[in-house]
Design an enzyme around this catalytic site. Sequence first.
Site, PDB file in Angstrom:
ATOM      1  N   ASN A   1       2.116   6.753   5.024  1.00 28.94           N
ATOM      2  CA  ASN A   1       1.517   6.807   3.685  1.00 28.94           C
ATOM      3  C   ASN A   1       0.357   7.798   3.645  1.00 28.94           C
ATOM      4  OD1 ASN A   1       1.369   5.664   0.938  1.00 28.94           O
ATOM      5  ND2 ASN A   1      -0.641   4.955   1.618  1.00 28.94           N
TER       6      ASN A   1
ATOM      7  N   ASP B   1     -13.988  27.833 -35.123  1.00 27.63           N
ATOM      8  CA  ASP B   1     -15.305  28.296 -34.708  1.00 27.63           C
ATOM      9  C   ASP B   1     -16.430  27.755 -35.578  1.00 27.63           C
ATOM     10  OD1 ASP B   1     -14.679  29.641 -36.984  1.00 27.63           O
ATOM     11  OD2 ASP B   1     -14.970  31.664 -36.182  1.00 27.63           O
TER      12      ASP B   1
ATOM     13  N   ASP C   1      -7.166  29.095 -36.260  1.00 25.63           N
ATOM     14  CA  ASP C   1      -7.935  29.758 -37.299  1.00 25.63           C
ATOM     15  C   ASP C   1      -7.524  31.230 -37.304  1.00 25.63           C
ATOM     16  OD1 ASP C   1      -9.807  30.147 -39.282  1.00 25.63           O
ATOM     17  OD2 ASP C   1     -11.469  30.428 -37.888  1.00 25.63           O
TER      18      ASP C   1
ATOM     19  N   ASP D   1       0.389  11.044   1.208  1.00 29.51           N
ATOM     20  CA  ASP D   1      -0.608  11.112   0.138  1.00 29.51           C
ATOM     21  C   ASP D   1      -1.764  12.053   0.462  1.00 29.51           C
ATOM     22  OD1 ASP D   1       0.891   9.346  -1.176  1.00 29.51           O
ATOM     23  OD2 ASP D   1      -0.516   7.666  -1.148  1.00 29.51           O
TER      24      ASP D   1
ATOM     25  N   ASP E   1     -14.691  23.270 -38.844  1.00 32.91           N
ATOM     26  CA  ASP E   1     -13.561  22.983 -37.963  1.00 32.91           C
ATOM     27  C   ASP E   1     -13.785  21.767 -37.072  1.00 32.91           C
ATOM     28  OD1 ASP E   1     -12.087  25.252 -38.811  1.00 32.91           O
ATOM     29  OD2 ASP E   1     -13.317  26.525 -37.535  1.00 32.91           O
TER      30      ASP E   1
ATOM     31  N   ASN F   1       8.695   6.966  -0.439  1.00 34.27           N
ATOM     32  CA  ASN F   1       8.368   5.542  -0.390  1.00 34.27           C
ATOM     33  C   ASN F   1       9.625   4.675  -0.521  1.00 34.27           C
ATOM     34  OD1 ASN F   1       5.746   6.323  -0.168  1.00 34.27           O
ATOM     35  ND2 ASN F   1       5.114   5.644  -2.212  1.00 34.27           N
TER      36      ASN F   1
ATOM     37  N   VAL G   1       0.834  -1.207   0.000  1.00 34.39           N
ATOM     38  CA  VAL G   1       0.000   0.000   0.000  1.00 34.39           C
ATOM     39  C   VAL G   1       0.866   1.254   0.000  1.00 34.39           C
ATOM     40  CG1 VAL G   1      -1.666   1.325   1.345  1.00 34.39           C
ATOM     41  CG2 VAL G   1      -1.953  -1.147   1.108  1.00 34.39           C
ATOM     42  N   ALA G   2       1.972   1.205   0.762  1.00 39.98           N
ATOM     43  CA  ALA G   2       2.853   2.367   0.857  1.00 39.98           C
ATOM     44  C   ALA G   2       3.577   2.638  -0.445  1.00 39.98           C
ATOM     45  CB  ALA G   2       3.852   2.161   1.991  1.00 39.98           C
TER      46      ALA G   2
ATOM     47  N   GLU H   1      -1.414   5.933  -3.661  1.00 46.11           N
ATOM     48  CA  GLU H   1      -2.874   5.949  -3.800  1.00 46.11           C
ATOM     49  C   GLU H   1      -3.428   7.358  -3.954  1.00 46.11           C
ATOM     50  OE1 GLU H   1      -1.304   4.669  -1.254  1.00 46.11           O
ATOM     51  OE2 GLU H   1      -1.513   2.484  -1.396  1.00 46.11           O
TER      52      GLU H   1
END
Length: 827
Positions: free
Chosen positions: A664, A570, A222, A668, A574, A636, A175-176, A180
């Site tokens: 962690n 426009d 354009d 995060d 296009d 990490n 997980v670390a 996440e």
Amino acid sequence: MLPSKKWQYPKRGQWREGEWQQVLASELVPGDIIQLEDGDQVPADARLLESVNLRTQESAFTGESESIEKSISPIGGEKLPLGDQRNMVFMGTIVTYGRGQAIVTETGMQTELGKIADSMQSVEQEQTPLQRRLDQVGRKLALVALVLVAIIFGFGLFRGENFEDMFLTAVSLAVAIIPEGLPAVVTIALALGSQRMLKRRALIRKLPAVETLGSVTTICSDKTGTLTENRMTVTILSLAGQRVDLRESYAEITSRLDGNKSIFKPGEGSPLPPPMAITLVGSALCNNALVPDRCDIEAAPEDKSLSDSDMPKAIGDPTEIALVVAADRLGLDKDELEDLFPRRAEAPFDSDRKRMTTIHQIERENGHWKQENASSHLLPDISTFAPARYIAFTKGSVDGLLQICSQVWNDNQLEPLDAAWDEKIRDRNDRLASSGTRVLGVAFRPLENLPPSGTEVDLEQNLVFAGLIGMLDPARPEAKIAVQTCNAAGIRTVMITGDHPLMAKHIAEELEISRNGQYLTGQDLNKLSLPELEKEVETVSVYARVSPQQKLTIVEALKNRGHIVSMTGDGVNDAPALSKADIGVAMGITGTDVAKEAADMVLLNDNFATIVAAVEEGRVIYDNIRKFIRYNLTGNTSGVVIMLLAPFLAMPLPLKPTQILWINLLADGLLALALSVEPAESNVMQRPPYPPNESVFSRGVGRDIIWVGLLMGLVFLGVGYYFWSTGWENWQTMVFATLAFSRMSLALAMRSERDSLVKLGLLSNKPMLGAVLLTFGLQMAVVYVPWLQGIFETRALTNQELLISLAVSTVGFWAVEIQKLIIRSRK
């Protein structure tokens, strides 16, 4: 015909079975004859059978701001651009002048409008550069996490550790390793970037487009309305004796008709030079544009309920409006001129003569010209050039006027229009036309009596030539600065327009988009295969008279060359290219609904400079996402090094599963989100765009993750090993606290890739300062609050132990700062 659906266009009449009928537009078939009149919307592609001064507005297809004059004459050539097909009318365009009849040639999906819709459906959506890069990061990290977790889990079991403890540790470490918080950080960064862009008048329709802007290498723009002002403007008066550039020779005032700053002769109130006065008065009076009442204009700013689009404006043909506005900016009000010179007769414009004539009475009192309003004081003595009771003004094509003129007004006297004068005037006309300028001539003739009704055209002879008027859709003043900013940022600007090649080339050179004079037209593109075009796109920056399919091909060629392409537009034409481009940018004011639906971003002010501002925001967002990845994975890595190498030193596991998850969460959480709002680097728009195919780990990110993370992990593990081997009871809590504190100092160091924290200042990112203080408080609580100690298996540290942990935790901070110092010294 009556509309049965929203997209069907009603027409006044259709010839079927020997009589005129009204039918639904959806019921038209090839071979039907339709009737067209001023204000009608064309219901199908059709070839003209009859044209009486017919003009249509085709800007949605061609990009030209000027309406197109139609003709029934056959046109030679194959695969002509739509703008050159003067004997055709197209579904969705609007009749702005005249009337005509046409036979339907194509309906539904076979029309030019239908082909565009089909092109849009065939365009496949591709992943953005950010999405591709994050997918790459996810796959690599998942693989690394599985390998490392398996190694640590195997080592633990080999040493006889408890299976359940090792399983929890392995899962916690997995997980670390995986950041996440990355999806949340990316989403929030993109959302905040969208909010900032909205303040700069750019509306983001698709969130991933925010970051893609930062990767753009080529902006295909354009011309009309984006790089130019989308309004015909008189820029040059080429008089018989002199040329006057209105953009350079006069000070600025504001016209009451369009609110735009423009021109006025120094010494306001003094009479204008006679040739200028004659030319301007003639062009304003020989003119059917409708001018709003001055009282309405003066009262409009007081009405807060009126938007810009509701403000009173001149109404009529864009060319005639430009002539009226030019006179107004020099102080000659059309209403006041009509009071001085009331119209008494008119010979309307037609496509055969290519000119228009109006006859005006000269108001006099006691034999002298009547001067009674502000405009009259700017005019010279009328008797010097019009001693008669009436004056006829004629405007039209220069070639046609020269054939019916016998004299020319030079300064304050009349001179014969001999071969020398004829050549001189034609040469000036050719020079203006070669730069893409639309040129009209103005002539006049004094009259003693009004001609009989219906014979006004007969007066178009023996005229006095007054001067030439040159008109352009001028470049936006801020567009040149924006293009220069793009050049400094390594972003190439390419003009793709349906307009005339010479006009496109002139605007491109004025804005410094093109310096080599090269351009390609739609007919040139028809001769090139895609591989051949891919060779040309690197050097050609101007494309004119292109079709919708050709716009799509240009974008495809650029993408095949590895460019990240932003396409602006426009019109309906296009839409396919907007869908194909990495970033489709539609105009919010003049853009069609079809273009907006196909685009990723909408410019609320139709300004090219806004695209450049959005590119800057996109670069900032991508930089911040890279900073988060660099920061998170570096931290990490230090944790993985500790957990991976500790068994080789015969140490107990330095961190508990809950402690790994807590660190962690800190990394995060608030700290990561604070990095996502970091202000722009000082050189963000002074560097070239990053290569489209580069990895997130390029340009030192991967290097820093490895060496800084490895350094931190080894130092923290070494300190932990020392305290464990010497019998300190709180050694595990010290390792935990050191690792947690290191995330805070590391976040501060990684705010910039080259500038020191001292230069940045703590207050330049207040959310970051707040996040550091808050996470520091939370970590202290985890160490010292009794009931949290039980959850995280910590012990209260002594002052000495706390200070040691704080000092050791700054290893990563100093490593990054020293590296930045070395980088700055080398540059």
